[in-house]
Scaffold this active site. Structure first.
Site, short mmCIF file in Angstrom:
data_model
loop_
_atom_site.label_atom_id
_atom_site.label_comp_id
_atom_site.label_asym_id
_atom_site.label_seq_id
_atom_site.Cartn_x
_atom_site.Cartn_y
_atom_site.Cartn_z
N PHE A 94 -33.50 42.76 38.92
CA PHE A 94 -34.04 42.46 40.24
C PHE A 94 -33.50 41.14 40.76
CE2 PHE A 94 -37.67 41.07 42.97
CZ PHE A 94 -37.67 42.13 43.86
N SER A 162 -33.60 43.97 32.69
CA SER A 162 -34.78 44.02 33.54
C SER A 162 -34.88 45.36 34.26
CB SER A 162 -34.76 42.84 34.51
OG SER A 162 -36.00 42.71 35.16
N MET A 163 -34.86 45.38 35.59
CA MET A 163 -34.86 46.67 36.29
C MET A 163 -33.60 47.46 35.98
SD MET A 163 -36.60 46.29 40.03
CE MET A 163 -38.33 45.83 40.21
N TRP A 187 -37.65 46.65 32.48
CA TRP A 187 -38.85 46.69 33.33
C TRP A 187 -38.85 48.02 34.07
CZ3 TRP A 187 -40.59 47.77 38.08
CH2 TRP A 187 -41.84 47.24 38.48
N ASP A 208 -41.49 36.91 26.97
CA ASP A 208 -41.16 37.45 28.29
C ASP A 208 -42.43 37.59 29.12
OD1 ASP A 208 -40.26 38.88 30.49
OD2 ASP A 208 -38.93 40.16 29.32
N HIS A 240 -37.56 36.09 29.59
CA HIS A 240 -36.97 37.24 30.28
C HIS A 240 -35.49 37.06 30.59
CE1 HIS A 240 -37.16 40.94 32.60
NE2 HIS A 240 -36.62 40.33 33.65
#
Length: 292
Positions: A94, A162-163, A187, A208, A240
């Protein structure tokens, strides 16, 4: 009687010719399924070679602009003597630009992969959008890119932070023919990956606060009930953003996983099995322990 003898001689001649043809054909190169070791690339690995900043292959890079994703950079081995290589697409997370994941390009490519680090269409793209772009980028690499002749289209993988990590899980679920996935601090609002059949190594970070392992990485790992092999590595004391800069532990285990499942290279099992015990870098490790 003479006609019968002639016919017999002809039959004998035909049989002899057929036998000779069969022998000749048996000496020609045969198309066959790949056997053990057919996709091995590079020398026997060592702890030093797998943790080095650069592997045994010299690399080059080229900018890629795809019609179904924004852009990216393709990193590839310059050596063409060992055949084609597997390909990996790496997605950022993201609001993260490609530049922050660019270190994966030469690091992985120098170990014998074609690697595309992706600039997503928008920094706000959700995991499903990133999954679509990763798969489109793989398709572009093998069909239209300038490096397509260097790639084995049957040995493809996805990786993301992440995303982008959530996107790599979605991409794997959508395309079970992928050989491996490595989600990093993944995520996603989707917590159920029971239909994902791709060998997957999830790397989480102990501290995280954005995609906490208890709500994301560990949950995803536990849900991978159909995956033929899986692993969960948790980085001790990390947050993270640990994946957004060069990290030896991430590199070592990502390379080992990709080598084992994209290249079917059992020489790399030594880094995965037996499972590493918790240490100063790893707070937890779980896996199904692949064996040849």
């Amino acid at each position: 009687m003479r006609h019968a003898s002639t016919r017999a001689a002809k039959r004998l001649g035909l049989l002899s010719g057929a036998a000779a043809l069969a022998v000749s054909l048996s000496l020609l190169p045969q198309e066959a399924q790949a056997g053990p070791g057919d996709f091995q690339r590079g020398p026997d690995p060592t702890e030093q070679s797998i943790t080095a900043e650069r592997g045994p292959f010299a690399t080059a890079q080229t900018t890629v602009d795809g019609p179904t994703f924004k852009s990216g950079t393709a990193y590839y081995p310059t050596d063409t003597s060992q055949g084609t290589f597997g390909a990996v697409v790496v997605s950022p997370g993201f609001v993260t630009p490609e530049a922050l994941i660019s270190w994966y390009g030469p690091r992985l490519a120098s170990q014998g992969f074609v690697v595309l680090t992706l600039e997503t269409n928008s920094g706000f793209d959700q995991p499903d959008d990133r999954a679509t772009q990763m798969l489109n980028a793989l398709d572009y690499l093998v069909r239209s890119s300038s490096v397509r002749t260097r790639i084995d289209p049957n040995r493809l993988a996805v990786m993301g932070h992440s995303m982008g990590g959530g996107g790599s899980l979605k991409a794997s679920e959508s395309r079970p023919s992928l050989k491996a996935a490595v989600p990093l601090m993944p995520w996603s609002n989707d917590k159920t990956w029971q239909t994902d059949r791709v060998p997957t190594m999830i790397i989480g970070a102990e501290n995280d606060a954005i995609a906490s392992p208890a709500s994301h990485a560990e949950v995803f790992y536990n849900s991978l009930t159909a995956a033929p092999e899986k692993a969960y590595l948790e980085l001790r004391g990390a947050d993270h953003n640990v994946a957004l800069g060069s990290n030896v532990t991430i590199a070592k285990y990502s390379i080992a996983w990709l080598k084992r499942f994209v290249d079917e290279d059992v020489r790399y099992e030594q880094f995965l099995c037996p499972a590493p015990t918790p240490n100063t870098q790893i707070s937890e490790y779980r896996n199904t322990c692949p064996t040849g």
